[in-house]
Scaffold this motif. Sequence first.
Motif, mmCIF file in Angstrom:
data_model
loop_
_atom_site.group_PDB
_atom_site.id
_atom_site.type_symbol
_atom_site.label_atom_id
_atom_site.label_comp_id
_atom_site.label_asym_id
_atom_site.label_seq_id
_atom_site.Cartn_x
_atom_site.Cartn_y
_atom_site.Cartn_z
ATOM 1 N N GLN B 50 36.340 50.688 41.398
ATOM 2 C CA GLN B 50 37.119 49.526 40.501
ATOM 3 C C GLN B 50 38.145 50.566 39.654
ATOM 4 O O GLN B 50 37.781 51.311 38.926
ATOM 5 C CB GLN B 50 36.120 49.151 39.358
ATOM 6 C CG GLN B 50 36.583 48.241 38.452
ATOM 7 C CD GLN B 50 37.521 47.203 38.839
ATOM 8 O OE1 GLN B 50 36.935 46.377 39.716
ATOM 9 N NE2 GLN B 50 38.619 47.025 38.514
ATOM 10 N N GLY B 98 36.258 43.355 38.943
ATOM 11 C CA GLY B 98 35.028 44.050 39.529
ATOM 12 C C GLY B 98 33.977 42.750 39.768
ATOM 13 O O GLY B 98 34.518 41.868 40.211
ATOM 14 N N TYR B 99 32.732 43.053 39.682
ATOM 15 C CA TYR B 99 31.782 42.295 40.424
ATOM 16 C C TYR B 99 31.554 40.875 39.578
ATOM 17 O O TYR B 99 31.220 39.996 40.046
ATOM 18 C CB TYR B 99 30.326 42.973 40.459
ATOM 19 C CG TYR B 99 30.334 44.180 41.279
ATOM 20 C CD1 TYR B 99 30.371 45.205 41.114
ATOM 21 C CD2 TYR B 99 30.174 43.691 42.510
ATOM 22 C CE1 TYR B 99 30.009 46.254 42.047
ATOM 23 C CE2 TYR B 99 30.132 44.301 43.701
ATOM 24 C CZ TYR B 99 30.052 45.878 43.449
ATOM 25 O OH TYR B 99 29.757 46.861 44.478
ATOM 26 N N SER B 100 32.198 40.830 38.295
ATOM 27 C CA SER B 100 31.795 39.923 37.372
ATOM 28 C C SER B 100 32.237 38.503 38.097
ATOM 29 O O SER B 100 33.045 37.662 37.488
ATOM 30 C CB SER B 100 32.241 40.075 36.147
ATOM 31 O OG SER B 100 33.226 41.257 36.161
ATOM 32 N N GLY B 101 31.757 38.088 39.144
ATOM 33 C CA GLY B 101 31.871 36.710 39.456
ATOM 34 C C GLY B 101 33.017 36.597 40.403
ATOM 35 O O GLY B 101 33.114 35.396 40.897
ATOM 36 N N ASN B 102 33.831 37.435 40.564
ATOM 37 C CA ASN B 102 35.090 37.259 41.520
ATOM 38 C C ASN B 102 34.641 37.346 42.835
ATOM 39 O O ASN B 102 33.869 37.729 43.323
ATOM 40 C CB ASN B 102 36.035 38.349 41.201
ATOM 41 C CG ASN B 102 36.893 38.031 39.768
ATOM 42 O OD1 ASN B 102 37.838 37.253 39.582
ATOM 43 N ND2 ASN B 102 36.365 38.662 38.754
#
Lengths: 112, 115
Positions: B50, B98-102
């Motif tokens: 990231q 990053g991973y947050s829901g994208n």
Amino acid sequence: EDQVTQSPEALRLQEGESSSLNCSYTVSGLRGLFWYRQDPGKGPEFLFTLYSAGEEKEKERLKATLTKKESFLHITAPKPEDSATYLCAVQSQGAGNTPLVFGKGTRLSVIA
Amino acid sequence: GAGVSQSPSNKVTEKGKDVELRCDPISGHTALYWYRQSLGQGLEFLIYFQGNSAPDKSGLPSDRFSAERTGGSVSTLTIQRTQQEDSAVYLCASSLLGYSGNTIYFGEGSWLTVV
């Protein structure tokens, strides 16, 4: 440890025969639940993201739903081109970013 | 490019040889991931990059596996002294953040066979 279990492992349907695929999960706080479609020899293709219990999303003949313990992928009047492996994955809340944890998938065959 | 690009698409190598697998993420995507998919198994997380942050290497199965990302774009996964159990499809993916829901988009994979 986050876990995802998909059932059934394989499903064979006649064209037009509606059904549902199940994804049961355990996570330490859900950030998102993802559905992907994977054709043989291809990478996973994104379908849906669900974030909270009660949420539903639709795309053509597919509808995904989410509860606090599981998600369903409903397939209405499927066609042979819907044949693929359907993957479910969860992302848990945590300090910083956390990787997606995938189930082993449900292999769907739709027969004309 | 339009999607995540991986090369080679297929690689056959002899046990004990080193291999390098390349991934070109979607232009502008700052997050890049490597997964492994063995026959009949689910996708197994390997490593995550990231931006300029230290990578999350928690999924690498052994010290024979390493990965780098140059210039915040292209990534190379290196497997040293390959073993037959390394045979699998290696999938690269990228997302805008990053991973947050994208949404995470996958490439077609590099099929590795160790003989």
